[in-house]
Motif scaffolding. Structure first.
Motif, PDB file in Angstrom:
ATOM      1  N   TYR A 258      20.198  30.149   3.218  1.00 50.59           N
ATOM      2  CA  TYR A 258      21.148  30.742   2.279  1.00 50.59           C
ATOM      3  C   TYR A 258      21.053  32.261   2.339  1.00 50.59           C
TER       4      TYR A 258
ATOM      5  N   SER B 246      24.374  37.591   1.120  1.00 45.70           N
ATOM      6  CA  SER B 246      25.783  37.962   1.155  1.00 45.70           C
ATOM      7  C   SER B 246      26.697  36.828   0.679  1.00 45.70           C
ATOM      8  N   ASP B 247      26.219  35.585   0.772  1.00 46.41           N
ATOM      9  CA  ASP B 247      27.000  34.435   0.320  1.00 46.41           C
ATOM     10  C   ASP B 247      26.608  33.967  -1.085  1.00 46.41           C
ATOM     11  N   TYR B 248      25.344  34.167  -1.451  1.00 49.18           N
ATOM     12  CA  TYR B 248      24.826  33.679  -2.734  1.00 49.18           C
ATOM     13  C   TYR B 248      24.051  34.796  -3.456  1.00 49.18           C
TER      14      TYR B 248
END
Length: 282
Positions: free
Chosen positions: A125, A128-130
């Motif tokens: 993970y 930048s996404d979470y």
């Protein structure tokens, strides 16, 4: 330093070595554009990304004798050897505040590795996404089988990231890093031995076949990963930082003197190789 990654192994309390390494890097203003870690490595890495130079020492050493941090009382009362609520709620929100704003705003990428209990495969993970889920992901990556509960996140059942991919160099390469600094928490020459599994662990995780498979092949994965790391080191693609002498700290250590010594060892080891390290990342 473009396309250069920092790969952080876990190891429970032995992660204090990594904390010492990161202390030196932060003092020198060395912030790699990409950091990936599992378990204790990910926890230390998060404070590095947030630029909190004293936090890893505080979390790993100053609070270790707190009864809610690490105790058999936790194991008896909560079935958790490490107090997960204390580590991932009380500490970051109250006693050793984590700078969530600095973490989220940092330009560097940060990746947390976990193990998917159903497939037995690693999952990764990215910040930048979470960006808002760092504590949950760190908790999942640090949740050791039998002594911490499974974490549900993103439609998955997650446990200790060090099981499926203990030193995630190949993921760092997959993410585009041509050169990588790898921080190990055991001395050179160490290889993991097979572990025996009791009927209890097979029964406890009977609904999660992937985690049982991952645990059974864990030593193979670990040893093959080490061989790959040392091969890439010979080719000049990897810079290895590891304890210069045998580590006397266990996975669950409460002795502050031993922990402080290992923290200092991490600091001193990387300082002693600073010239070659700076040449590697230049």
């Amino acid at each position: 330093m473009k396309h250069t990654g920092l790969v952080l192994e876990g190891g429970g309390s032995r992660g204090v070595y990594t904390a010492g390494v990161l202390r030196y890097l932060m003092e020198q203003g060395i912030y790699l554009p990409y950091t990936i870690g599992v378990s204790a490595g990910a926890c230390n890495g998060s404070s590095y990304i947030a630029r909190q130079i004293d936090r890893n020492r505080s979390v790993n050493i100053d609070f270790v004798d707190h009864p809610d941090y690490l105790s058999f009382r936790n194991l008896i009362k909560k079935r958790q050897l490490f107090g997960m609520d204390f580590l991932f709620d009380t500490l970051p929100n109250e006693l050793a505040p984590f700078d969530f704003e600095a973490y989220e705003n940092a330009k560097e990428e940060f990746v947390v590795g976990v193990t998917d209990c159903m497939t037995g495969e690693p999952a990764f993970y990215k910040k930048s996404d979470y960006p808002k889920d760092v504590v949950t992901l760190l908790r999942a990556s640090s949740s050791i089988p039998l002594v911490a509960p499974i974490i549900e996140f993103d439609g998955r059942y997650l446990l200790d990231g060090g099981i499926a991919d203990p030193i995630p160099l190949k993921q760092a390469e997959t993410d585009g890093n041509k050169k990588n600094i790898v921080v190990l928490t055991k001395q050179r020459g160490y290889y993991k031995k097979p572990q025996s599994f009791s009927w209890y662990i097979r029964r406890k995780y009977s609904d999660y076949p992937g985690i049982l498979d991952a645990l059974e092949r864990r030593h193979h994965v670990y040893n093959e990963t080490l061989e790959y790391i040392y091969d890439q080191e010979k080719k000049g693609n990897v810079f290895v930082i590891s304890p210069s002498e045998m580590v006397k700290v266990g996975r669950a250590e409460r002795n502050k003197v031993k922990l402080t010594d290992l923290y200092q060892k991490g600091y001193d080891d990387v300082k002693s190789m600073s010239d070659s390290l700076k040449e590697f990342i230049s």
